[in-house]
Design an enzyme around this catalytic site. Structure first.
Site, PDB file in Angstrom:
ATOM      1  N   ASN A   1      -7.722  -6.164   7.362  1.00 59.73           N
ATOM      2  CA  ASN A   1      -7.376  -7.427   6.688  1.00 59.73           C
ATOM      3  C   ASN A   1      -6.581  -8.305   7.666  1.00 59.73           C
ATOM      4  O   ASN A   1      -5.439  -7.977   8.005  1.00 59.73           O
ATOM      5  CB  ASN A   1      -6.557  -7.100   5.438  1.00 59.73           C
ATOM      6  CG  ASN A   1      -6.132  -8.338   4.668  1.00 59.73           C
ATOM      7  OD1 ASN A   1      -6.268  -9.473   5.142  1.00 59.73           O
ATOM      8  ND2 ASN A   1      -5.603  -8.133   3.479  1.00 59.73           N
TER       9      ASN A   1
ATOM     10  N   CYS B   1      -3.059 -14.876   2.308  1.00 57.85           N
ATOM     11  CA  CYS B   1      -4.483 -14.646   2.606  1.00 57.85           C
ATOM     12  C   CYS B   1      -5.363 -15.803   2.141  1.00 57.85           C
ATOM     13  O   CYS B   1      -6.505 -15.926   2.576  1.00 57.85           O
ATOM     14  CB  CYS B   1      -4.954 -13.360   1.957  1.00 57.85           C
ATOM     15  SG  CYS B   1      -4.057 -11.924   2.529  1.00 57.85           S
TER      16      CYS B   1
ATOM     17  N   HIS C   1     -12.621 -12.869   1.040  1.00 60.31           N
ATOM     18  CA  HIS C   1     -11.484 -12.339   1.794  1.00 60.31           C
ATOM     19  C   HIS C   1     -11.665 -10.831   1.973  1.00 60.31           C
ATOM     20  O   HIS C   1     -12.052 -10.127   1.046  1.00 60.31           O
ATOM     21  CB  HIS C   1     -10.190 -12.648   1.040  1.00 60.31           C
ATOM     22  CG  HIS C   1      -8.995 -12.042   1.682  1.00 60.31           C
ATOM     23  ND1 HIS C   1      -8.743 -12.178   3.024  1.00 60.31           N
ATOM     24  CD2 HIS C   1      -7.990 -11.282   1.178  1.00 60.31           C
ATOM     25  CE1 HIS C   1      -7.623 -11.531   3.318  1.00 60.31           C
ATOM     26  NE2 HIS C   1      -7.156 -10.979   2.222  1.00 60.31           N
TER      27      HIS C   1
HETATM   28  N1  COA Z   1      -3.637   7.722   3.517  1.00 58.02           N
HETATM   29  C1  COA Z   1      -3.739   8.792   2.718  1.00 58.02           C
HETATM   30  N2  COA Z   1      -3.390   8.783   1.411  1.00 58.02           N
HETATM   31  C2  COA Z   1      -2.915   7.633   0.927  1.00 58.02           C
HETATM   32  C3  COA Z   1      -2.755   6.493   1.717  1.00 58.02           C
HETATM   33  C4  COA Z   1      -3.146   6.574   3.066  1.00 58.02           C
HETATM   34  N3  COA Z   1      -3.047   5.520   3.903  1.00 58.02           N
HETATM   35  N4  COA Z   1      -2.260   5.493   0.952  1.00 58.02           N
HETATM   36  C5  COA Z   1      -2.094   5.993  -0.272  1.00 58.02           C
HETATM   37  N5  COA Z   1      -2.481   7.288  -0.293  1.00 58.02           N
HETATM   38  C6  COA Z   1      -2.462   8.220  -1.422  1.00 58.02           C
HETATM   39  C7  COA Z   1      -1.435   7.861  -2.459  1.00 58.02           C
HETATM   40  O1  COA Z   1      -0.168   8.361  -2.111  1.00 58.02           O
HETATM   41  C8  COA Z   1      -1.991   8.508  -3.698  1.00 58.02           C
HETATM   42  O2  COA Z   1      -1.690   9.871  -3.660  1.00 58.02           O
HETATM   43  P1  COA Z   1      -1.311  10.653  -5.013  1.00 58.02           P
HETATM   44  O3  COA Z   1      -2.552  10.545  -5.849  1.00 58.02           O
HETATM   45  O4  COA Z   1      -1.013  12.016  -4.517  1.00 58.02           O
HETATM   46  O5  COA Z   1      -0.144   9.919  -5.578  1.00 58.02           O
HETATM   47  C9  COA Z   1      -3.510   8.386  -3.498  1.00 58.02           C
HETATM   48  O6  COA Z   1      -3.709   8.149  -2.103  1.00 58.02           O
HETATM   49  C10 COA Z   1      -4.134   7.274  -4.299  1.00 58.02           C
HETATM   50  O7  COA Z   1      -3.338   6.117  -4.100  1.00 58.02           O
HETATM   51  P2  COA Z   1      -3.661   4.781  -4.816  1.00 58.02           P
HETATM   52  O8  COA Z   1      -2.641   3.758  -4.436  1.00 58.02           O
HETATM   53  O9  COA Z   1      -3.934   5.022  -6.269  1.00 58.02           O
HETATM   54  O10 COA Z   1      -5.037   4.441  -4.105  1.00 58.02           O
HETATM   55  P3  COA Z   1      -6.019   3.276  -4.435  1.00 58.02           P
HETATM   56  O11 COA Z   1      -7.353   3.847  -4.644  1.00 58.02           O
HETATM   57  O12 COA Z   1      -5.465   2.321  -5.444  1.00 58.02           O
HETATM   58  O13 COA Z   1      -6.069   2.493  -3.046  1.00 58.02           O
HETATM   59  C11 COA Z   1      -5.225   0.566  -1.932  1.00 58.02           C
HETATM   60  C12 COA Z   1      -4.900   1.931  -2.521  1.00 58.02           C
HETATM   61  C13 COA Z   1      -3.950  -0.034  -1.374  1.00 58.02           C
HETATM   62  C14 COA Z   1      -6.231   0.752  -0.812  1.00 58.02           C
HETATM   63  C15 COA Z   1      -5.819  -0.331  -3.044  1.00 58.02           C
HETATM   64  O14 COA Z   1      -5.000  -0.295  -4.179  1.00 58.02           O
HETATM   65  C16 COA Z   1      -5.970  -1.755  -2.610  1.00 58.02           C
HETATM   66  O15 COA Z   1      -6.766  -2.055  -1.751  1.00 58.02           O
HETATM   67  N6  COA Z   1      -5.235  -2.688  -3.224  1.00 58.02           N
HETATM   68  C17 COA Z   1      -5.307  -4.064  -2.874  1.00 58.02           C
HETATM   69  C18 COA Z   1      -4.680  -4.266  -1.524  1.00 58.02           C
HETATM   70  C19 COA Z   1      -4.822  -5.647  -1.005  1.00 58.02           C
HETATM   71  O16 COA Z   1      -5.764  -6.292  -1.280  1.00 58.02           O
HETATM   72  N7  COA Z   1      -3.842  -6.092  -0.237  1.00 58.02           N
HETATM   73  C20 COA Z   1      -3.847  -7.294   0.463  1.00 58.02           C
HETATM   74  C21 COA Z   1      -3.935  -8.483  -0.396  1.00 58.02           C
HETATM   75  S1  COA Z   1      -4.326  -9.882   0.525  1.00 58.02           S
END
Ligand code: COA
Length: 332
Positions: free
Chosen positions: A289, A118, A259
């Site tokens: 993204n 990215c 980003h």
């Molecule tokens: N739909 C529904 N529920 C989802 C889901 C989806 N697409 N993805 C995850 N969940 C659930 C999880 O299973 C978890 O459930 P649980 O509490 O029963 O275990 C809950 O939602 C919370 O998950 P969590 O991973 O803690 O959510 P979060 O608030 O951290 O958000 C991301 C997850 C991936 C959106 C976030 O961590 C993020 O944006 N990270 C950076 C990603 C990034 O930048 N990537 C590219 C880099 S260039």
């Protein structure tokens, strides 16, 4: 050695494939829902390339738009840089050489891919800046382009909802006195984060095999929470470092184009830097993204909308797998 040249962004362009996939569409293929995606990421939809369309094709469209705006003939391009993490082919030919042929840039003109996930847009912009500043090249085409949907595991709701396809492009040229100018950059990498965001299969460590296919190692794997934390710190640090290097203050910057990985990351960076949210572009709702394309798409969009204009300071800031990070400060 010739004197270093000032370098400007003469024109920008963007392209996203016409097909749109909404969060509702995703509900039909994976256990997710519109409300979760919107509230946890800010994404509402993403554009998706048709099967068989590679990153080069999107990049060529974005480049054509940039060159048309400048009424610039592709025959006069003298270097092509393509930032992509989803090249047309692993491992060769490189995507930049395909762009050269498809865009009608003459054979003989060098064409190079830049791989920094990215952060590729800023890494490529930095490289292009140096090529022109050195006096070795005069008309450098920089492209960030991705078909992210080609490396998604559609069974993994943690990742498949986050990404989209698209491309951005810019033409770099020497700047005359009083014109816009690329002022400076900060680049960084921290390989200790490599395992947290990766495509494990298909490279030299895990060549494609029945086993890698069965284990779905050709899709993105991610530890979202750790990546989130790195992203906020890296983009805040990089922003401060490039400002310091250029001897400018955040208040001087009209718009920060971060980003686009998660709207909550952008929100957290603005809080960490104690800057108003309105100073940051967010267009993730429309595109998701698009990896190396996000900031180039964003820059083209805000120029077109008149949200920034000639003379304004714009700051691009990125982070990505590697981990990698970077920022570029530009006077338009
Ligand atoms: N739909 C529904 N529920 C989802 C889901 C989806 N697409 N993805 C995850 N969940 C659930 C999880 O299973 C978890 O459930 P649980 O509490 O029963 O275990 C809950 O939602 C919370 O998950 P969590 O991973 O803690 O959510 P979060 O608030 O951290 O958000 C991301 C997850 C991936 C959106 C976030 O961590 C993020 O944006 N990270 C950076 C990603 C990034 O930048 N990537 C590219 C880099 S260039």
């Amino acid at each position: 050695m010739s004197e270093r040249k000032k370098v400007k962004i003469t024109a920008t362009g963007r392209y996203v494939p016409p097909k749109v996939m909404t969060n509702k569409d995703l509900e039909k293929i994976v256990d997710t829902n519109d409300e979760w995606i919107r509230t946890r990421t800010g994404i509402q939809q993403r554009h998706v390339a048709e099967k068989g369309v590679g990153s080069s094709a999107l990049g060529v469209e974005a480049a054509r738009k940039a060159l048309d705006k400048a009424a610039f003939d592709p025959k006069d391009i003298d270097f092509i840089l393509v930032a992509t993490g989803t090249p047309d082919y692993y491992s060769f030919p490189n995507t930049a050489s395909i762009v050269q042929k498809e865009l009608g840039v003459p054979p003989g003109v060098p064409a190079m891919d830049v791989s920094a996930a990215c952060s590729g847009s800023v890494y490529a912009l930095y490289t292009g800046h140096q090529l022109v500043a050195s006096g070795d090249y005069k008309n450098v085409l920089v492209i960030g382009t991705e078909v992210m949907t080609s490396i998604l595991n559609w069974d993994d709701r943690d990742t498949c909802v986050l990404f989209g396809d698209g491309a951005g492009a810019m033409l770099l040229q020497p700047a005359a006195e009083g014109e816009g100018e690329i002022l400076g950059h900060h680049l960084g990498a921290d390989g200790s984060g490599g395992d947290l965001l990766m495509v494990p299969g298909g490279g030299s460590r895990n060549p494609t095999s029945a086993e890698t296919l069965e284990k779905k190692l050709h899709g993105i794997t991610m530890q979202g929470t750790q990546v989130f934390k790195y992203a906020v710190k890296a983009m805040a640090d990089s922003t401060l470092k490039v400002l310091k290097k250029c001897n400018l203050q955040a208040e001087d910057v009209k718009l920060i184009i971060p980003h686009q990985a998660n709207d909550r990351i952008i929100e957290a960076v603005s809080r960490q830097l104690k800057l108003p949210r309105e100073q940051f572009l967010s267009n993730i709702a429309k595109y998701g993204n698009t990896m190396a394309a996000t900031t180039l798409i964003g820059l083209d969009e805000v120029i077109e909308q008149g949200r920034v204009e000639k003379g304004d300071l714009v700051l691009l800031v990125v982070f990505g797998a590697g981990f990698t990070t970077g920022a570029s400060l530009i006077r338009l």
